[in-house]
Design an enzyme around this catalytic site. Structure first.
Site, PDB file in Angstrom:
ATOM      1  N   HIS A   7       0.815  -1.217   0.000  1.00  0.00           N
ATOM      2  CA  HIS A   7       0.000   0.000   0.000  1.00  0.00           C
ATOM      3  C   HIS A   7       0.850   1.269   0.000  1.00  0.00           C
ATOM      4  O   HIS A   7       0.335   2.370  -0.223  1.00  0.00           O
ATOM      5  CB  HIS A   7      -0.923   0.001   1.225  1.00  0.00           C
ATOM      6  CG  HIS A   7      -2.262   0.616   0.956  1.00  0.00           C
ATOM      7  ND1 HIS A   7      -2.457   1.584  -0.002  1.00  0.00           N
ATOM      8  CD2 HIS A   7      -3.485   0.425   1.533  1.00  0.00           C
ATOM      9  CE1 HIS A   7      -3.721   1.949  -0.019  1.00  0.00           C
ATOM     10  NE2 HIS A   7      -4.370   1.257   0.905  1.00  0.00           N
ATOM     11  N   ASP A  56      -2.228   2.181  -4.575  1.00  0.00           N
ATOM     12  CA  ASP A  56      -3.465   2.594  -3.909  1.00  0.00           C
ATOM     13  C   ASP A  56      -4.519   1.501  -4.048  1.00  0.00           C
ATOM     14  O   ASP A  56      -4.459   0.656  -4.946  1.00  0.00           O
ATOM     15  CB  ASP A  56      -3.995   3.894  -4.510  1.00  0.00           C
ATOM     16  CG  ASP A  56      -3.087   5.084  -4.204  1.00  0.00           C
ATOM     17  OD1 ASP A  56      -2.393   5.032  -3.164  1.00  0.00           O
ATOM     18  OD2 ASP A  56      -3.070   6.037  -5.005  1.00  0.00           O
TER      19      ASP A  56
END
Length: 452
Positions: free
Chosen positions: A424, A428
């Site tokens: 992450h 995204d």
């Protein structure tokens, strides 16, 4: 013969001068020449070249023992490193004179591990090792002949004897015979028998009590991790500690791919020798989806914990392969430029090399994205771990028929769950979900991959 002997002694004289550091002018006797030649006509075997960034390994196994003759370039041992198993080959032919390290010892770069006597002549019947084996087998055959000198025809008749059915037939009458035999003593002495049977009944529980612990073992086997397993453990834990791992899921209808594979697999196998599977379809789907979501194929690099995002216009696809020593991930270079058949052929080749322990360090270096197929072992659902420094890994699972609503009707479909674990820090959530949705669309409509 005289000139040969003089030349031999001259060579021994030179050897002695070189070894001692002094000039030897006195004549060297024939016996001294033989001693010097036998001593110095040898080759020291060093550790094989290690991959970059690896400084040590473990001598896993000796394939040849002292006294055995080895040919040039013959494998005599294997060395285990963090990434691959490297063979140790003989640089010259001769007799293995000495092993300088033991199995399980740690060895470093350019370390001497064995000595070969290159002055030894090859035996007539081949290496010394096979001769010993031949002697053992000959002794075993002789022992068999002595044990059964006149029953050479019996082994053919004895083959069906271990049959459980035959044993049960023989044991069945014997199990019924004790009943009348047991009754006969009761008629001869009806009263004493019950008295004797009572203590027997009391002793049986004692026998069963002592037998219970032996029937339930509580042993433990402690096995030291090999280098590859240690390295795998370190990298997996490093991935969990460094990456901001998150997994998103989806499922895809495999009907189109299953039908396409069923229709053409025999024809493709006959014409090309390639056995088409499902991995090539997912590989192609991923490389196509990466064109729209390049972060999936990127990495985080730079100083410290990483301060640079790297994007690529190529995909070096890592394919997870299970081996007896652990999971390895050989790499298909420029998978984005390959056809389905080329990808499938590369997967088969790398998989065979991995299971045989023949992968080179180049085969596993610098992958950019990983696909792991736990479905071949029956996995229905799972969350794969990122293969650092990559930013994503796709997990495939077993194909199962499940009820699916299509056009308002519940119908059975071959379905597969997909799991995408991503870092992450670079990817995204929107990008991860979109990538997995694109893969799903390509698999459910394979023709679409040919149009992109």
């Amino acid at each position: 013969m005289t000139s040969y002997g003089n030349g031999f002694r001259m060579m021994a004289k030179c050897l002695l001068s070189l070894r001692s550091g002094y000039s030897v002018t006195a004549p060297v006797s024939k016996s001294m020449a033989n001693v010097l030649w036998a001593r110095y006509a040898s080759t020291r075997i060093k550790t094989p070249p290690f991959p970059e960034s690896i400084t040590e390994g473990t001598l896993a196994q000796w394939l040849k023992q002292p006294g055995e003759y080895v040919n040039k370039d013959e494998e005599i041992a294997s060395v285990e490193t963090d990434k691959i198993d490297a063979p140790v080959t003989a640089p010259d032919a001769g007799v293995l004179k000495e092993q300088l390290v033991k199995e399980g010892d740690t060895i470093t770069i350019d370390q001497d591990i064995a000595v070969i006597d290159t002055s030894a002549a090859p035996p007539e019947g081949g290496s010394a090792g096979p001769k010993k084996d031949e002697v053992k087998t000959a002794d075993a055959d002789a022992a068999k002949d002595l044990s059964t000198p006149q029953d050479s025809s019996k082994p053919i008749e004895e083959k069906p004897m271990p049959d459980l059915g035959a044993e049960q037939k023989e044991s069945a009458p014997s199990s019924t015979k004790p009943a009348p035999d047991a009754k006969e003593p009761e008629f001869s002495s009806p009263k004493p028998k019950p008295a004797k049977s009572e203590p027997v009944k009391q002793s049986k529980p004692k026998a069963t009590e002592t037998a219970r612990p032996s029937s339930f073992s509580r042993n433990e086997d402690r096995v030291k991790m090999n280098r590859m397993r240690l390295r795998i453990a370190e990298r997996l834990k490093e991935s969990q500690n460094r990456a901001a791992s998150l997994t998103t899921f989806n499922e895809c209808d495999m009907s189109a791919v299953v039908a396409l594979r069923k229709k053409y697999k025999d024809e493709i196998l006959k014409e090309t020798g390639v056995k088409i599977g499902f991995m090539s379809f997912f590989s192609k789907a991923c490389t196509q989806a990466m064109k729209q979501i390049p972060a999936i194929n990127g990495s985080i690099e730079g100083e410290g914990k990483g301060d640079t995002l790297v994007y690529r216009d190529f995909c070096d696809l890592s394919i997870a392969v299970a081996t007896p020593k652990g999971l390895v991930t050989p790499v298909i270079r420029n998978a984005e430029s390959m056809s389905l058949l080329e990808i499938e052929s590369a997967i088969a080749t790398l998989g065979s090399k991995a299971r045989a322990g023949k992968l080179a360090i180049e085969d596993m270096a610098s992958g950019t994205f990983t696909i792991s197929n736990g479905g071949i072992f029956g996995s229905l659902y799972g969350t794969p771990i990122i293969n650092l420094p990559q930013t994503a890994v796709l997990g495939l699972h077993a194909i199962k028929e499940r009820p699916v609503v299509i056009n308002g009707q519940v119908v059975p479909r071959p379905m597969m769950y997909l799991a995408l674990t991503y870092d992450h820090r670079m990817v995204d959530g929107r990008e991860a979900v979109t990538f997995l949705r694109l893969v799903k669309e390509y698999i459910e409509d394979p023709a679409k991959m040919l149009l992109v």
